[in-house]
Design an enzyme around this catalytic site. Structure first.
Site, short mmCIF file in Angstrom:
data_model
loop_
_atom_site.label_atom_id
_atom_site.label_comp_id
_atom_site.label_asym_id
_atom_site.label_seq_id
_atom_site.Cartn_x
_atom_site.Cartn_y
_atom_site.Cartn_z
N ASP A 106 -22.53 21.19 100.38
CA ASP A 106 -22.65 22.64 100.55
C ASP A 106 -21.64 23.34 99.66
O ASP A 106 -20.70 22.74 99.15
CB ASP A 106 -22.45 23.04 102.01
CG ASP A 106 -21.03 22.75 102.50
OD1 ASP A 106 -20.58 21.60 102.35
OD2 ASP A 106 -20.36 23.67 103.01
N ASP A 137 -16.53 22.28 93.30
CA ASP A 137 -16.27 22.16 94.73
C ASP A 137 -17.59 22.23 95.49
O ASP A 137 -18.02 23.30 95.88
CB ASP A 137 -15.33 23.30 95.15
CG ASP A 137 -14.99 23.28 96.63
OD1 ASP A 137 -15.10 22.22 97.26
OD2 ASP A 137 -14.59 24.35 97.15
N GLU A 168 -19.07 21.88 105.09
CA GLU A 168 -17.61 21.83 104.99
C GLU A 168 -17.01 23.21 104.78
O GLU A 168 -15.98 23.55 105.35
CB GLU A 168 -17.21 20.90 103.84
CG GLU A 168 -15.71 20.59 103.79
CD GLU A 168 -14.91 21.63 103.01
OE1 GLU A 168 -13.66 21.65 103.18
OE2 GLU A 168 -15.50 22.42 102.26
N GLU A 169 -17.65 24.02 103.94
CA GLU A 169 -17.04 25.29 103.55
C GLU A 169 -16.93 26.28 104.72
O GLU A 169 -15.96 27.03 104.80
CB GLU A 169 -17.84 25.93 102.41
CG GLU A 169 -17.86 25.13 101.12
CD GLU A 169 -16.52 25.08 100.41
OE1 GLU A 169 -15.53 25.61 100.96
OE2 GLU A 169 -16.45 24.50 99.32
N HIS A 432 -14.24 28.71 94.52
CA HIS A 432 -14.38 29.85 95.44
C HIS A 432 -14.36 31.18 94.70
O HIS A 432 -14.52 32.23 95.35
CB HIS A 432 -13.30 29.86 96.53
CG HIS A 432 -13.40 28.71 97.49
ND1 HIS A 432 -12.91 28.77 98.77
CD2 HIS A 432 -13.92 27.47 97.36
CE1 HIS A 432 -13.11 27.62 99.39
NE2 HIS A 432 -13.72 26.81 98.54
#
Length: 470
Positions: A106, A137, A168-169, A432
């Site tokens: 994800d 990421d 996870e995020e 991000h």
């Protein structure tokens, strides 16, 4: 006769070990093509986003694993959590260790797409790399694992357990799951591929993670706002009370001034001031806060941030004494300090205060532990050899101020396993943020390092380090 000489698994591992660079270089085009396929899927597991792309990324990941030789593939389905892909390859020999490979499929939302130089989910070739949301990421790291399996034709010199997470995020029920079913995660070593190098070209192992805790502090002084001209000067201003309390949390240098929080010198590698300024966006001329080196301020000491403040906004402010104010505090703590202990210390500090004689309402929130790795075992020795070969220079150790709850959960589930954090990201990859990218040199280095590590670790265990009971 040496039985290993006729074992095709050992023979294949030996061929890769003798020429890992050539093996990896031959794989890079295919790895990059599949990475672009994966990065084109907007697998955002956040509320408000369609779950279909997450499942699409899951399906492609499963297909890539199967093509890489992983026949035993399963799935964990937990409440309100995207699927966790599991898989395994049995150890080729009884004395071979088992290595757990972790990554996540994800990604973060893209944010303001006007800030991107190309559409975030259209993987774009750039000089020396590829740009897309989630490309570093963590999809590049996921492809490092798949590429290492390809390097051995699906028959690596160690047993393999695969753990590819799908949420996870945002966070999910999986963070706390491993200690409840420890046998599912039993292994001798783990490669947590959700990190990377401190700077491009510098092989890096992340050996510590700070813990985290939240605290809410609130002040209510009046039944309602009152005229600042008529009553100001005697009527207690809730915002002034709160600000006076918050000002006690740091000393004159900007160091945290709460008694009971651990801090010690950092002995690993750290960012330079200029690197940190560039990464954090701190203009030259604006001083950094705190004393001591950056490693100590960022990793082996506490940090306190006011992440939220409830008070009248300036644009709508009335000429009135504020009756109510509230703040949310984020506390980061030394990797070895119990986060509840640190949270209690902060709560105690605040509850003792009586700014202008007025008590505070202090409420603890969530807390999560940090992690510090033991770095003197056979897996770490093999990793040092592998990273040195991949990048041609001695590896360094760093920490991260961010918390990774799953790492502490896995450490509790399998306390004897060595946990290695390295990967294809680097501190300049814009994870991000807009224009996230991965460098091909870092992708190749991480893939080569993992490929060499599997052979090196297997050889170490054959030489006398007994694998754990799996």
């Amino acid at each position: 006769m040496n039985q290993e000489a006729n074992d095709p698994d050992v023979q294949g591992a030996g061929a890769v070990a003798s020429a890992p660079e050539a093996t990896v270089d031959a794989l890079m085009d295919g790895v990059c093509d599949d990475l672009k396929r994966l990065a084109a899927i907007p697998s955002i597991a956040f509320p408000g986003f369609s779950p279909e792309p997450v499942l699409q990324a899951r399906d492609l990941t499963v297909a890539l694993l199967r093509d890489a030789g992983v026949a035993d593939i399963g799935e964990l389905n937990l409440p309100d959590t995207a699927p966790v892909i599991t898989g395994s390859v049995p150890p080729p020999t009884p004395d071979a260790p088992t290595v757990l490979l972790y990554a996540h499929y994800d990604v973060q939302p893209p944010g303001d797409e006007r800030l991107w130089d190309s559409p975030p989910f259209e993987p774009t070739d750039i000089e020396g790399g590829i740009r897309a949301r989630g490309i570093a990421d963590d999809k590049a790291n996921l492809m490092v694992h798949i590429g290492a399996l390809r390097a051995y034709g699906g028959r690596p010199p160690v047993g393999i357990k695969v753990l590819f997470e799908g949420q996870e995020e945002y966070g999910s029920a999986f963070d706390a799951y491993p200690p409840t079913e420890p046998e599912l995660f039993a292994c001798d070593a783990m490669i947590i591929a959700d990190t990377g190098n401190i700077r491009p070209g510098t092989p890096t192992l992340t050996t510590a993670l700070r813990g985290a805790a939240e605290v809410f502090v609130e002040v209510r002084t009046l039944n309602a706002a009152v005229h600042s001209g008529e009553y100001g000067g005697a009527a207690p201003d809730a915002l002034l009370v709160l600000l006076k309390a918050l000002a006690t949390l740091h000393d004159l240098h900007g160091d945290v001034a709460v008694e009971g929080l651990h801090r010690e010198p950092w002995h690993g590698t750290a960012l330079t001031d200029d690197e940190f300024r560039a990464l954090a966006g701190v203009p030259h001329g604006t001083p950094l806060i705190g004393s001591g080196d950056l490693g100590e301020r960022l990793w082996s000491g506490p940090a306190l941030t006011v992440t939220g403040l409830d008070a009248p906004p300036v644009d709508r402010a009335a000429s009135a004494v504020v009756p109510h104010a509230r703040a949310k505090l984020n506390l980061r703590v030394h990797p070895r300090q119990n986060p509840q202990e640190a949270q209690t210390a902060l709560v105690r500090h605040l509850r003792r205060l009586r700014p202008y004689g007025i008590p505070l309402t202090v409420t603890p929130g969530d807390a999560g532990p940090g992690y510090e790795a033991a770095t003197d075992g056979p897996a770490y020795r093999a990793a040092h050899t592998a990273l040195r070969r991949a990048w041609g220079t001695e590896p360094v150790h760093i920490a991260t101020g961010g918390s990774v709850p799953l790492v502490s959960g896995l450490a509790r589930a399998v306390p004897d396993a060595e946990i290695l954090l390295f990967g294809a990201e680097d501190n300049l990859c814009n994870l991000h943020g807009p224009n996230e990218r991965v460098l091909l040199s870092e992708l190749r280095g991480a893939l080569l390092a993992e490929t060499v590590f599997l052979a090196e670790y297997a050889a170490t265990c054959r030489a006398g380090a007994a694998p754990a009971d799996r």
